[in-house]
Scaffold this active site. Sequence first.
Site, mmCIF file in Angstrom:
data_model
loop_
_atom_site.group_PDB
_atom_site.id
_atom_site.type_symbol
_atom_site.label_atom_id
_atom_site.label_comp_id
_atom_site.label_asym_id
_atom_site.label_seq_id
_atom_site.Cartn_x
_atom_site.Cartn_y
_atom_site.Cartn_z
ATOM 1 N N GLY A 112 37.746 114.223 92.567
ATOM 2 C CA GLY A 112 37.789 114.364 91.109
ATOM 3 C C GLY A 112 36.393 114.092 90.566
ATOM 4 N N ARG A 113 36.334 113.707 89.310
ATOM 5 C CA ARG A 113 35.025 113.504 88.664
ATOM 6 C C ARG A 113 34.176 112.472 89.413
ATOM 7 N NH1 ARG A 113 39.001 113.047 85.156
ATOM 8 N NH2 ARG A 113 39.221 114.545 83.463
ATOM 9 N N ILE A 114 34.802 111.335 89.767
ATOM 10 C CA ILE A 114 34.007 110.257 90.369
ATOM 11 C C ILE A 114 33.601 110.630 91.791
ATOM 12 C CG2 ILE A 114 33.983 107.802 91.020
ATOM 13 C CD1 ILE A 114 35.901 107.332 88.599
ATOM 14 N N THR B 85 40.567 116.319 100.049
ATOM 15 C CA THR B 85 41.321 116.363 98.806
ATOM 16 C C THR B 85 42.633 117.077 99.104
ATOM 17 O OG1 THR B 85 41.390 117.365 96.611
ATOM 18 C CG2 THR B 85 39.911 118.389 98.162
ATOM 19 N N ARG C 2 41.495 101.966 93.597
ATOM 20 C CA ARG C 2 42.550 100.978 93.342
ATOM 21 C C ARG C 2 42.883 100.303 94.669
ATOM 22 N NH1 ARG C 2 41.392 101.319 88.818
ATOM 23 N NH2 ARG C 2 42.664 101.828 87.003
ATOM 24 N N GLU D 129 45.182 92.065 92.601
ATOM 25 C CA GLU D 129 44.119 91.470 91.775
ATOM 26 C C GLU D 129 44.692 90.471 90.772
ATOM 27 O OE1 GLU D 129 41.727 94.513 89.936
ATOM 28 O OE2 GLU D 129 41.487 95.532 91.858
ATOM 29 N N HIS E 74 36.135 94.000 90.602
ATOM 30 C CA HIS E 74 36.526 95.215 89.850
ATOM 31 C C HIS E 74 35.499 95.527 88.743
ATOM 32 C CE1 HIS E 74 40.223 97.884 88.860
ATOM 33 N NE2 HIS E 74 39.090 98.506 88.543
ATOM 34 N N GLY F 117 33.673 98.480 88.637
ATOM 35 C CA GLY F 117 33.321 99.908 88.625
ATOM 36 C C GLY F 117 32.766 100.413 87.306
HETATM 37 C C1 DGY Z 1 39.439 102.588 85.585
HETATM 38 O O1 DGY Z 1 39.024 103.039 84.519
HETATM 39 O O2 DGY Z 1 40.467 102.994 86.111
HETATM 40 C C2 DGY Z 1 38.592 101.538 86.198
HETATM 41 O O3 DGY Z 1 39.162 100.993 87.323
HETATM 42 C C3 DGY Z 1 38.265 100.474 85.159
HETATM 43 O O4 DGY Z 1 37.127 99.822 85.592
#
Ligand code: DGY
Length: 321
Positions: free
Chosen positions: A158-160, A179, A240, A269, A287, A289
């Site tokens: 995806g985007r990331i 994917t 996740r 978490e 966490h 990101g």
């Molecule tokens: C998200 O946007 O899903 C990220 O984990 C938040 O940092």
Amino acid sequence: MTDRRPTLYLSRLLPDPVMAVVRERFQLVQEPLDALPTPLALREGLCQADAAIVTLGDLIDAETIHAATRLKILANYAVGYNNIDLAAVRARGLIVTNTPDVLTDATADLTWALILATARRIVEGDALVRSGQWTGWSPTQLMGAEVSGKTLGIIGMGRIGQAVAQRAVGFRMPVRYHTRQPNAATSFPCEWAYRSLKDLLGESDMVTIHVPLTPNTHHLIGARELAWMKPTAFLINTARGPIVDEGAVVNSLKIGIIAGAGLDVYEQEPAIHSALAELKQVVLLPHLGSATLHARVQMGLVCLKNVQAVLDGHPAPNHVQ
Ligand code: DGY
């Protein structure tokens, strides 16, 4: 004079520039704290609001969704929305939105920080200097793994995932990706090569995960998949926690099935597997990101844009179905 502004529930305090807009446009159900609300406080807050901004730590179950009869929109302050019971949302006709795009760069950058930190033993090096025990340069000290030119395996494009792949150019790293819809990837540069999950894990020196958490991706990486990786390879997870079987990662690291791991997310978490903190070959982040000021402000503004649209009777720009 009666305050006619709509009522907003915020489950957490958001960055100042977002709070300034919130205070101007909405009445707050209550002053938000910089701490996770209890399930009861969350439910009470949602029940009193026209709109709400919630975070990924807020577990929003069917009972809460059905109890919050006044609520029109739940704007999730995250791109992932596995914290919300979507079946109940659909049954109740509630709008749920997320914050895509604005955190892509921050999360891809942090993924690279973890790739480099695990391979080059950055945290161990920092600890050595701080300890006062460093005796000077040595040809054999804290030797890590070369990153440039190694093969990067990306699970989820995806985007990331794509933003992580784009950053590999400077490191001259061949990109392999997995994917579930390889045919949708026709716009990818031809240097990025599709692989089955097994082949990707077997070929890659760095494996990084960028799929959403769904019932299909829960424990996507377990003992069997870790055994497909090279003993010199590193596993990175900024997606996740439950996508990876944390216990299996600990065992794999202990017996040398993989070389190291860089983790930003965990199964339960904020708790982590008790053995993780004892392992030198892992880098553990809380966490982070999307944790840049820019991204966190933009995430808040995206939430507010969605809230405003729905309260004005318009479609939400980031409606998740
Ligand atoms: C998200 O946007 O899903 C990220 O984990 C938040 O940092």
